[in-house]
Structure formats: structure tokens, C-alpha cells
Scaffold this motif. Structure first.
Motif, PDB file in Angstrom:
ATOM      1  N   LEU B 230       0.841  -1.200   0.000  1.00  0.00           N
ATOM      2  CA  LEU B 230       0.000   0.000   0.000  1.00  0.00           C
ATOM      3  C   LEU B 230       0.873   1.245   0.000  1.00  0.00           C
ATOM      4  CD1 LEU B 230      -2.802  -1.053   2.511  1.00  0.00           C
ATOM      5  CD2 LEU B 230      -2.878  -1.065   0.011  1.00  0.00           C
ATOM      6  N   GLU B 231       0.479   2.204  -0.768  1.00  0.00           N
ATOM      7  CA  GLU B 231       1.231   3.459  -0.776  1.00  0.00           C
ATOM      8  C   GLU B 231       0.708   4.359   0.328  1.00  0.00           C
ATOM      9  OE1 GLU B 231       1.016   4.876  -4.788  1.00  0.00           O
ATOM     10  OE2 GLU B 231       2.172   3.144  -5.522  1.00  0.00           O
ATOM     11  N   GLU B 232       1.481   5.388   0.562  1.00  0.00           N
ATOM     12  CA  GLU B 232       1.117   6.272   1.664  1.00  0.00           C
ATOM     13  C   GLU B 232      -0.276   6.842   1.467  1.00  0.00           C
ATOM     14  OE1 GLU B 232       4.773   8.585   2.920  1.00  0.00           O
ATOM     15  OE2 GLU B 232       3.139   9.933   3.478  1.00  0.00           O
ATOM     16  N   GLY B 233      -1.070   6.763   2.482  1.00  0.00           N
ATOM     17  CA  GLY B 233      -2.407   7.341   2.429  1.00  0.00           C
ATOM     18  C   GLY B 233      -3.459   6.399   1.855  1.00  0.00           C
ATOM     19  N   GLU B 234      -3.026   5.267   1.315  1.00  0.00           N
ATOM     20  CA  GLU B 234      -3.987   4.328   0.741  1.00  0.00           C
ATOM     21  C   GLU B 234      -4.612   3.466   1.846  1.00  0.00           C
ATOM     22  OE1 GLU B 234      -2.547   3.346  -3.831  1.00  0.00           O
ATOM     23  OE2 GLU B 234      -1.961   1.995  -2.208  1.00  0.00           O
ATOM     24  N   VAL B 235      -5.921   3.454   1.880  1.00  0.00           N
ATOM     25  CA  VAL B 235      -6.619   2.581   2.821  1.00  0.00           C
ATOM     26  C   VAL B 235      -7.600   1.735   2.019  1.00  0.00           C
ATOM     27  CG1 VAL B 235      -8.105   2.480   4.857  1.00  0.00           C
ATOM     28  CG2 VAL B 235      -6.461   4.358   4.581  1.00  0.00           C
ATOM     29  N   PRO B 236      -7.473   0.394   2.088  1.00  0.00           N
ATOM     30  CA  PRO B 236      -8.390  -0.447   1.326  1.00  0.00           C
ATOM     31  C   PRO B 236      -9.846  -0.154   1.679  1.00  0.00           C
ATOM     32  CG  PRO B 236      -6.591  -1.748   2.209  1.00  0.00           C
ATOM     33  CD  PRO B 236      -6.479  -0.388   2.836  1.00  0.00           C
ATOM     34  N   GLU B 237     -10.646  -0.110   0.637  1.00  0.00           N
ATOM     35  CA  GLU B 237     -12.047   0.234   0.810  1.00  0.00           C
ATOM     36  C   GLU B 237     -12.892  -0.872   0.186  1.00  0.00           C
ATOM     37  OE1 GLU B 237     -15.035   3.785  -0.722  1.00  0.00           O
ATOM     38  OE2 GLU B 237     -12.872   3.985  -1.054  1.00  0.00           O
ATOM     39  N   GLU B 238     -13.898  -1.337   0.884  1.00  0.00           N
ATOM     40  CA  GLU B 238     -14.758  -2.400   0.366  1.00  0.00           C
ATOM     41  C   GLU B 238     -15.649  -1.852  -0.750  1.00  0.00           C
ATOM     42  OE1 GLU B 238     -16.136  -5.590   2.644  1.00  0.00           O
ATOM     43  OE2 GLU B 238     -13.958  -5.796   2.524  1.00  0.00           O
ATOM     44  N   LYS B 239     -15.602  -2.531  -1.872  1.00  0.00           N
ATOM     45  CA  LYS B 239     -16.460  -2.102  -2.976  1.00  0.00           C
ATOM     46  C   LYS B 239     -17.007  -3.330  -3.686  1.00  0.00           C
ATOM     47  CE  LYS B 239     -14.862   2.458  -4.224  1.00  0.00           C
ATOM     48  NZ  LYS B 239     -13.914   3.263  -4.965  1.00  0.00           N
ATOM     49  N   VAL B 240     -18.172  -3.187  -4.313  1.00  0.00           N
ATOM     50  CA  VAL B 240     -18.722  -4.298  -5.101  1.00  0.00           C
ATOM     51  C   VAL B 240     -18.139  -4.173  -6.517  1.00  0.00           C
ATOM     52  CG1 VAL B 240     -20.794  -5.423  -5.985  1.00  0.00           C
ATOM     53  CG2 VAL B 240     -20.803  -4.365  -3.712  1.00  0.00           C
ATOM     54  N   VAL B 241     -17.273  -5.118  -6.859  1.00  0.00           N
ATOM     55  CA  VAL B 241     -16.560  -5.033  -8.137  1.00  0.00           C
ATOM     56  C   VAL B 241     -16.531  -6.388  -8.830  1.00  0.00           C
ATOM     57  CG1 VAL B 241     -15.039  -3.163  -7.392  1.00  0.00           C
ATOM     58  CG2 VAL B 241     -14.336  -5.546  -7.035  1.00  0.00           C
ATOM     59  N   ARG B 242     -16.193  -6.368 -10.116  1.00  0.00           N
ATOM     60  CA  ARG B 242     -15.925  -7.601 -10.862  1.00  0.00           C
ATOM     61  C   ARG B 242     -14.825  -7.325 -11.871  1.00  0.00           C
ATOM     62  NH1 ARG B 242     -18.662  -7.199 -16.004  1.00  0.00           N
ATOM     63  NH2 ARG B 242     -17.844  -9.264 -16.330  1.00  0.00           N
ATOM     64  N   PHE B 243     -14.293  -8.432 -12.439  1.00  0.00           N
ATOM     65  CA  PHE B 243     -13.210  -8.288 -13.416  1.00  0.00           C
ATOM     66  C   PHE B 243     -13.697  -8.641 -14.816  1.00  0.00           C
ATOM     67  CE2 PHE B 243     -10.957  -8.612  -9.469  1.00  0.00           C
ATOM     68  CZ  PHE B 243      -9.889  -7.746  -9.633  1.00  0.00           C
ATOM     69  N   ARG B 244     -13.215  -7.895 -15.791  1.00  0.00           N
ATOM     70  CA  ARG B 244     -13.535  -8.226 -17.195  1.00  0.00           C
ATOM     71  C   ARG B 244     -12.407  -9.034 -17.810  1.00  0.00           C
ATOM     72  NH1 ARG B 244     -15.546  -2.461 -19.473  1.00  0.00           N
ATOM     73  NH2 ARG B 244     -15.776  -3.588 -21.422  1.00  0.00           N
ATOM     74  N   THR B 245     -11.196  -8.842 -17.324  1.00  0.00           N
ATOM     75  CA  THR B 245     -10.071  -9.699 -17.714  1.00  0.00           C
ATOM     76  C   THR B 245      -9.291 -10.001 -16.443  1.00  0.00           C
ATOM     77  OG1 THR B 245      -8.694  -7.773 -18.109  1.00  0.00           O
ATOM     78  CG2 THR B 245      -9.797  -8.706 -20.022  1.00  0.00           C
ATOM     79  N   LEU B 246      -8.521 -11.110 -16.476  1.00  0.00           N
ATOM     80  CA  LEU B 246      -7.760 -11.494 -15.285  1.00  0.00           C
ATOM     81  C   LEU B 246      -6.267 -11.520 -15.590  1.00  0.00           C
ATOM     82  CD1 LEU B 246      -9.939 -14.447 -13.916  1.00  0.00           C
ATOM     83  CD2 LEU B 246      -9.842 -12.101 -13.059  1.00  0.00           C
TER      84      LEU B 246
END
Lengths: 646, 299
Positions: B230-246
């Protein structure tokens, strides 16, 4: 343009509404689309890129980000002022081409409500004939584009001929740029009348003419009010409804080339392949060719369960009721209407390689799942693709199209190409470079190959050899001119004679002056020279003789050809290995001097290649071995006596 | 009854796979575990049924793969009973090559391309199935279904063999190998429709779910494990997401989406207004080349 855009927006709006409101209904509808493959023939000048670009654009195959880029490009570099230049969608590729990727066949995809389409896009100039043939080989339909201002051009004739040659039954003649001739019916009618006359001349039975404008969108996705005198369908409507090739194939008798035998365990033996024509049901009587054995279909196995019926175009696995021999290359066919087998044919060949055709050379031939050796005769004639004139020809060069006889080394299962593309279309493969050198289409088998059955003679080659108390051999001396082939071969024959062996020496003196006096020294003639010598040597070996041949025979492929004519172990390749500088220094006949002076053309080692044998049975290094020693070594080896002297 | 477009594409792919198995000495299937790979593997099962596909699967693991993808990979191989070969460049990993510090080109060369070449050479595979499609990018539109590679695995686009009818010439020198693309004629929509129709099991990451994310360089990244730097100031945030490519998780952007079923995914794709590769640097190549031509005074 504004008009057709509005209409297009309407249809796509309906589709989008369905997607948004009831995706399941949309999916249900779209799973049942059929597929049409087609090729567009014409050059950029005919508006080909604009037409393809428009088809992609109108079918919403272009995303907003791409469209934004297209709009920006159109304004910056387009040829249509502030309007969208559809050609840029396709011509983006032209830039890549210039960056080093071959000018070639590109495949593009779009779909409408009814069908998915695969477009083979190939350049239209004569030097790309092979590309067009490649793209056309998988097409159900061809669109021949004609510029309304130009009428029928040489390239129109060429494209039509090629599409017809490859057997495309659905031809659309799209008279483009109607907007530039004021949608004049007289212009259109004149072009179509001219085309109809030409089409009849080359045997095209019917075609569908449509007046269009790729740029303005007339008669592309909807019937245009600008051509009230035209009462046919718009282009896309025609593409959506035209009958598909694999539907037509279904009404023909069953043919399925066997690709692979599926044998997971001792209890299961299935024959996998794609059905080329016809339909099949469990219980149907079939015949396996070329053996001709009969059986019936026990089941049609797929992962989704056994099928009640399978049709042309499907890949299936068949289980037969009886345990009969069947392997890759065989064809499972309707028992009451089996295809023919033969080994000599008349064919049309399209030459696809930089190296010209060498009549008499042995190539691999792949037809269906069969792979055999084949040799091609000197063409009967070549076809001028611009005016369909028949020209005399000794060979075919890149993009050359001609009619030639072809012989295979064993019987193959086939059908005329006009009846069945899968069993009548073939490729030729160079045995050394592995390149695909030609595409071919079988017309018919030659009567003589059907009628000539090998006579089961009582005095066979075994009897001949036994009588002479020796094993037949072909001892093939190869090496540069002046390497010492004839000298050593002569000594070998003397020794054999002294041992009471029956032999015969074939060399330049007794062959070039008689049997092959019509041949020169071009590559094609050298190949034919060796082929004839090979055939003679084989006949003599059949007669039980030990045959010695002393020819430069510079090409591996021909030496391999002769080797393949003989039973294993009877062919002895003797490489008389003399370095070029040594042979040139000896220059017994003064030929090198002449060649260096330019008085002799195609001289091996100077301006014609010598392909060194990779695995000769015997290699003689003449800088270290005397002719006498060499002769003794060879005699011992071919008569089976092992020598310890060398 | 006409064959549908999906039936024709399926039949073509099966035909191609059987040709390879009949003529190649030692084939292998490159298995990226993504949606295209899933379709390709499903087609292989169909092509050789009731036999299992007669070749192993080869997965190139960068070491930064989504855990859900690895789980799916192992489970799938086990279910079908196929041999799974996993290639990984441990040497490069030990030398500290990682997706955070290495330049993108170096990273993919070391962790993806090199181990692929090594694995092919080491096992002596002479034909490798890949899931590439011609609609993916413009230069792919011209690659053959059977694409030859020299002994050093190089592609010579100027020396491609013509492919006529359905006759594929697989003859080659001993040192050469072939990449075979049975999905060449499929589009992205075909892939999704087929997955839907055949109910093919795909990695759950394609479906929307609540995951911890951080936004970086315009990409929405998922914090898949504790190695995510994680970079400075980055805080993981829960979001509803999906991937189009992996791809590798620290390099692959997710999209905010609520599409949790296949029809919803297809719906989202069809209504999308941007192409699959939006945001990737390679996408504007065509425009760039047009620009270049213009600079050279072409127009």
C-alpha cells in the motif's frame, strides 16, 4: 447519410431496449443466429474499406472510445470533410501492414439480429491472388464490388473468375458509389447487362446484383428511396437470408473423413471427425473407404449425450456396430453411395510459393485427413486470370493458376471439388521446406488409373532375383561434376561382374543421349531427368539387377523420391564427397572452366545448388580414399560381405 | 434446422483440436484459467469425449495470481483428471522481480514470457493451444489459426502459411513448434454466450462481489493478499466489483459493477460503451500510426 443513420439508430435502440429490459429474451434470441462467411473483392478505389467499415459501424461493433477516435481521425485526416470516414476503420490496418505485417487475409466480425458474419478481407491486386484464394476457400458468399463510374474492369473479371473457381455459388455484384452517378438506373442496368454477359461466358450461373453506396448508406441496411427502380433486398437483408453452404451439403450422401480414433479403453472404439456432407442416424448402413468394408452406425457419441441425428458441419464421434479396420485418413460414407478411389487426377492448381512448381517432384498432398505423396505433371495450360485465356506453360510460378495432371503414390478417397470441397480440395506441401506451395481442386480421376489394375504376374521381382542368385540393389552415386562418380561406379561394376553378379550402369552417356535427350539443365529438367532415371532403375531392380547410377542428382528431394520407390534396404546412396575446389582443380572435362567463363549455365556448384546428402549409406571422401579402395568398400557393403580393409 | 453460429464455431474448434492431436507429437494446452481458457478447455473435453483430453495443461504462474484463480485451476484439473504443469520463474522471483518495482515490460518478460518458453522447451511440446481470438486486437486479425515459432519461439509474421479450407499444414522442422488458436473466429460476445449456454464454470472473480480495493493510477485494484504494497495514504475500501479480464492482481483493474449472474454480465458487456482494453496503453495504436503517417506527409 443522415436518413440511414436515423433508421439505424432506431433498430439499435430496439436491441438496446431488449438488452436492458429482458436480457434472457435477448440471449435466447441471439443463441439461434446462423453464421455466414463471406469475402469482399475489390480494391480501396471501389470503396471496399468504406463498405466493410460501414457494416462494422452499423452493426454496433464499434465502441464509443473507438468511435471517438474515428470521429477525430475523420476530421483530421479523413477524405469526407466533417463526416465519418468509414474507410479509416479498416485502413488503420494498412498502416500496420506497412509496419511489417504481411499484406494478407484479415478476418473481421460483425453480427445483425439474424446472423453472425465473418468477413475475409483481402487485397485486390493481381499479386495477391493467393491471398484472395485463401480467403475465398472458407467463404459461403463473395461480394464483387464495382465502381459505378468505372463499370467492369479487368480486376472485376479476375475477382469473379477466382470466386467462381473456388466454387462460391453465392455471388453478389454490388454496384457501388451510386450516389456519384446520381442513382441513374441506366448506368446500373448497363453494368449489370455487361456483367451478365461476362458471367455466362465463364460459367457463372447466377448472381445477385445490388446498387449501393457504402458511403451514403444506400441499400446497405435498408432499401434506399434513392433507387425506387430497384426492387430487390438491401445488402444486409440479402446476407441475412442467403442459403448457407452447409445447409446445401446436408442433402448430399454421407461423407466423414476420420480424423482420430477415440479409444479410451478396450470397451470403446469411436471414430472422430467432422461430417463433410449428408446426415447420419444410428442404424444407418455405412462403408469405410478405401477398404470398402461395411458396417452400420451403432451410436453417435458426444459429451452432451448420444444424438438421434448428426448433420454436415458437425464434429462427432461414431461408434460402428462391427469391429472393422478404420483409421485416420479413411472416409466413412453412405453404404449405397460411396465416393470413388483413384490415384491419377486432373486438377486445377493455384501456386502459392515463391519457388516455382517442379513437375515430377514429389510433394506431400493433404486432402481431408489423408496425407500422401503426389507428383504433378507439366501443366496442360496456365490460365491468364485477367482474361481467362489458356496459355502454354512448363511450370507454375507464384500466383499462377493452371490445369495439370497429378498422381498419388496410393489410392485416395475423393470427390470432384465441385461436388464436395472437403474431399476435392487439397494442398501440396514441399517435403523439404514444409511450406504450403499450392492449393488444388480435383476435377475428376483419369480413366487409365481406374482401369489399370496391377497384373498379379507369376514371375515376380522375387523370382527374378532368385534366378540371379542376388538381392536387387540400386546403388545411387551422387556428387559434384568431376567428383569421381563414374570412375568409381565403373570399378564397382567390373568387380560385380567378376563376382558373377548381374548389374547395369546408368550414366550420362547412356541416358542423356537417348531416354532424356529432350531435357536440359534447368531445375525442372533436372528433376524430370532424375525421375526418369529413378523409374528405369526401379524397373531394372524389379528385374533382379544390381543397378548403378552415376548422376550429379543435386536435389535431396529427388534422391528421396527414388529411395521411396524401392523396398526398404534396396537403395544405397553413395555420396562421392569431393570438395568443390578439388573437383574444380581436377576439371577432367574442362567444364568448370567453361562455367566460370559463363559459357555453361546452371552448372552445379557454380550457379546451381548441390544439396549434400544427410544420411548416405556410404560416404567416400575422395581426398583420402582411392577409387580402388572405394570400389572394394562399396562392393562389400552391397553384397553383404563385411570388409576389414578400410 | 440450421447449425447456429455457436455450433459452427464449436465444431470448427473441435476439428482443429483433433487435427493437432492426430498430427503433433506432444501437444499441450496453455491454460490461463480465464474465460477464454475455460471455453477452450470445455471444447477439448467435447472433442475427445469419452477420453479425457490427451494432453496436459500448462499454467504460467507469475506468483502474483489471484488466489481464487489458483483454486479454480487446481479444482478444474482434478475434476477432469488432466495433468497440470505449473511453470514459474523462481529465479526471477528470488532476485526480487515483482509487479511493484519492475518496469511492466521487464516484469511480464521475466514472470510470464520466459517461463512459458522455458516450459515449452523443457518438456519438448511441439504444439501448444492458446485461447487467442482475432477480434482482440487488430494485428491478431491476421494471425493464422496455426502459427509457427522458430526454435527460439519467435513469430515471423511475414512468413505465414496460407490456410485453405480446413486443411492445416502441420509439417515442420524438428526445432520448430506451433501455437494453435482454436478460438480464432470467436468474438468476446460468442465466448460469453457459449459460457452461458453450456453453463461453464468460470473463476468467481468475473462475478460482482464485495472486495477490498484501492484506487491507483486510474485502476481499481483488489487487495488479494497481504503482499499488496500500500502506498502512503492508501486505505483499502470495500467495494462491489468484478473483473472483465484477469491478470496479476496488483496490475489488473476491476470495475465497479453489480452484475452477479452471467446474463447480467453479458447485459453489462453489451451495453458497455468502451472496449475491453480501455485504459490500456496499447489501445490507441491505430490512432498513433495514423498520426505518424500524417507527420510523414502521407496526406
Amino acid at each position: 447519410m443522415a436518413r440511414s443513420d436515423t433508421e439505424q439508430l432506431d433498430t439499435s435502440y430496439q436491441t438496446e431496449a431488449l438488452i436492458a429490459e429482458d436480457i434472457d429474451a435477448y440471449l435466447e434470441k441471439h443463441q439461434h443466429k446462423s453464421m455466414l462467411r463471406f469475402i469482399t473483392c475489390g480494391s480501396v478505389d471501389d470503396g471496399k474499406s468504406t463498405l466493410i467499415g460501414r457494416l462494422l459501424y452499423d452493426s454496433k461493433m464499434i465502441f464509443e472510445d473507438q468511435l471517438a477516435a474515428l470521429e477525430a481521425d475523420s476530421k483530421k485526416v479523413g477524405t469526407q470533410g466533417q463526416e465519418i470516414d468509414f474507410a479509416l476503420l479498416v485502413d488503420g490496418l494498412a498502416a500496420e501492414r506497412e509496419q511489417g505485417i504481411t499484406i494478407d487475409v484479415a478476418y473481421r466480425f460483425f453480427a445483425t439480429e439474424k446472423r453472425k458474419f465473418i468477413v475475409a478481407d483481402t487485397p485486390g491486386h493481381e499479386q495477391y491472388t493467393r491471398n484472395m484464394i485463401t480467403g475465398a476457400s472458407t467463404a459461403d458468399l463473395a461480394i464483387i464490388l464495382i465502381d459505378a463510374r468505372q463499370g467492369i474492369l479487368t480486376q472485376t473479371r479476375r475477382h469473379s473468375y477466382l470466386a467462381h473457381l473456388i466454387g462460391i455459388k453465392n455471388l453478389v455484384v454490388a454496384v457501388n458509389k451510386m450516389d456519384l452517378v446520381g442513382y441513374d438506373q441506366a448506368v446500373y442496368d448497363k453494368i449489370i447487362a455487361d456483367y451478365a454477359k461476362f458471367a455466362t461466358e465463364i460459367g457463372i450461373e447466377n448472381f445477385t446484383p445490388i446498387p449501393i453506396s457504402g458511403l451514403a448508406g444506400d441499400n446497405i441496411t435498408s432499401v434506399s428511396p434513392n433507387t425506387p427502380w430497384y426492387d430487390g433486398p438491401d445488402l444486409v437483408a440479402h446476407l441475412e437470408t442467403v442459403e448457407l453452404t452447409n445447409t446445401v451439403n446436408r442433402t448430399k450422401p454421407l461423407r466423414m473423413p476420420v480424423q482420430w480414433v477415440n479409444r479410451p479403453n478396450l470397451d470403446f472404439r469411436g471414430f472422430s471427425g467432422q461430417i463433410a456432407s449428408g446426415t447420419i442416424k444410428p442404424g444407418d448402413e455405412v462403408r469405410v473407404l478405401p477398404s470398402g468394408r461395411r458396417s452400420s452406425v451403432k451410436s453417435i457419441v458426444t459429451m452432451d449425450g448420444e444424438l438421434d441425428e448428426a448433420v454436415a458441419g458437425q464434429s462427432v464421434t461414431l461408434v460402428l456396430a462391427d469391429e472393422i479396420d478404420c483409421s485416420r485418413g479413411d472416409v466413412i460414407a453412405a453404404a449405397d453411395a460411396p465416393p470413388q478411389t483413384a490415384d491419377q487426377f486432373e486438377t486445377t492448381l493455384v501456386w502459392m510459393d515463391e519457388n516455382e512448381m517442379l513437375p515430377g517432384r514429389s510433394y506431400w498432398m493433404k486432402i481431408g485427413s489423408q496425407m500422401v505423396s503426389a507428383t504433378v505433371q507439366t501443366p496442360k495450360y496456365q490460365i491468364n486470370v485477367n482474361n481467362m485465356e489458356q496459355l502454354a506453360a512448363k511450370t507454375l510460378e507464384l500466383n499462377g493458376i493452371g490445369v495439370a495432371e497429378l498422381a498419388t503414390d496410393r489410392q485416395i478417397v475423393f470427390e470432384p471439388y465441385a461436388d464436395n470441397r472437403d474431399l476435392g480440395g487439397f494442398i501440396l506441401i514441399d517435403k523439404l521446406t514444409n511450406a504450403t506451395v499450392a492449393a488444388g481442386m480435383l476435377h475428376f480421376c483419369l480413366r487409365r488409373s481406374q482401369n489399370v489394375h496391377w497384373q498379379a504376374v507369376d514371375v515376380d521381382r522375387n523370382a527374378h532375383a532368385l534366378q540371379k542368385n542376388q538381392e536387387p540393389r540400386v546403388v545411387w552415386f551422387t556428387g559434384l561434376s568431376g567428383s569421381g562418380k563414374s570412375t568409381i561406379a565403373n570399378m564397382v561394376e567390373k568387380r560385380l561382374h567378376a563376382l558373377g553378379k548381374h548389374s547395369f550402369l546408368l550414366d550420362g552417356d547412356n541416358v542423356r543421349h537417348g531416354l532424356n535427350r529432350d531435357l536440359g539443365f534447368t531445375d525442372a529438367d533436372r528433376v524430370e531427368n532424375i525421375r526418369r532415371i529413378g523409374e528405369v532403375a526401379r524397373l531394372m531392380a524389379d528385374a533382379g539387377l544390381i543397378v548403378l547410377t552415376a548422376f550429379i542428382s543435386p536435389f535431396r528431394a529427388e534422391r528421396q523420391l527414388v529411395r521411396s520407390m524401392l523396398p526398404e534396404g534396396e537403395f544405397f546412396e553413395v555420396f562421392v564427397d569431393t570438395p568443390l575446389e578439388v573437383a574444380e582443380e581436377r576439371d577432367v572435362k574442362g567444364l568448370y572452366k567453361k562455367a566460370r567463363a559463363g559459357e555453361l549455365k546452371n552448372f552445379t556448384g557454380i550457379d546451381s545448388d548441390y544439396e549434400v546428402p544427410r544420411n548416405p549409406e556410404i560416404r567416400i571422401d575422395t581426398t583420402r580414399t582411392s577409387p580402388e579402395e572405394a570400389a572394394e568398400l562399396i562392393v562389400n557393403k552391397i553384397t553383404g560381405i563385411w570388409s576389414y580393409t578400410i | 434446422m440450421n447449425l447456429t453460429h455457436l455450433q459452427r464455431l464449436e465444431s470448427e474448434a473441435i476439428h482443429i483440436m483433433r487435427e493437432v492431436v492426430a498430427e503433433a507429437e506432444k501437444p499441450v494446452m496453455l491454460y490461463s484459467v480465464g474465460k477464454d481458457s475455460a471455453v477452450m478447455l470445455h471444447l477439448a473435453k467435447k472433442a475427445f469425449y469419452p477420453s479425457p483430453p490427451p494432453f496436459p495443461l500448462l499454467h504460467i504462474a507469475s506468483g502474483w495470481d489471484f488466489q481464487a484463480l489458483l483454486d479454480h485451476r487446481d479444482r478444474t484439473a482434478k475434476e477432469i483428471g488432466m495433468e497440470l504443469i505449473v511453470a514459474h520463474n523462481q529465479e526471477a522471483a528470488d532476485a526480487g522481480i515483482n509487479p511493484f518495482d519492475a518496469r511492466a515490460g521487464v516484469y511480464s518478460q521475466q514472470m510470464l514470457i520466459d517461463p512459458l518458453k522455458q516450459a515449452l522447451t523443457e518438456h519438448g511440446f511441439d504444439a501448444a493451444f492458446g485461447g487467442g481470438r482475432r477480434d482482440e486486437e487488430k494485428s491478431r486479425a491476421k494471425e493464422r489459426i496455426f502459427s509457427f515459432r522458430s526454435s527460439s519461439h519467435r513469430w515471423d509474421p511475414k512468413n505465414q502459411r496460407p490456410e485453405l479450407w480446413k486443411l492445416y499444414n502441420m509439417n515442420k522442422a524438428k526445432s520448430e513448434s506451433i501455437r494453435v488458436f482454436p478460438l480464432s473466429n470467436w468474438t468476446e460476445l460468442d465466448i460469453w454466450q457459449y459460457i452461458h449456454l453450456e453453463q461453464i464454470d468460470i473463476v468467481p472473480l468475473y462475478y460482482a462481489a464485495k472486495l477490498p480495493t484501492v484506487k491507483r493510477d486510474g485502476l481499481l485494484l483488489v487487495v488479494d493478499d497481504e503482499r499488496m504494497r500500500l502506498e502512503e495514504g492508501e486505505v483499502p475500501e470495500e467495494k462491489v466489483v468484478r473483473f472483465r479480464t484477469l491478470g496479476c492482481y496488483p496490475l489488473t483493474g476491476a470495475t465497479e459493477s453489480s452484475a452477479a449472474t452471467l446474463p447480467e454480465i453479458i447485459q453489462e458487456m453489451l451495453l458497455a460503451t468502451s472496449s475491453e482494453r480501455e485504459g490500456r496503453a496499447v489501445d490507441h495504436d491505430a490512432t498513433a500510426s495514423m498520426e505518424k503517417k500524417k507527420q510523414e506527409g502521407y496526406f
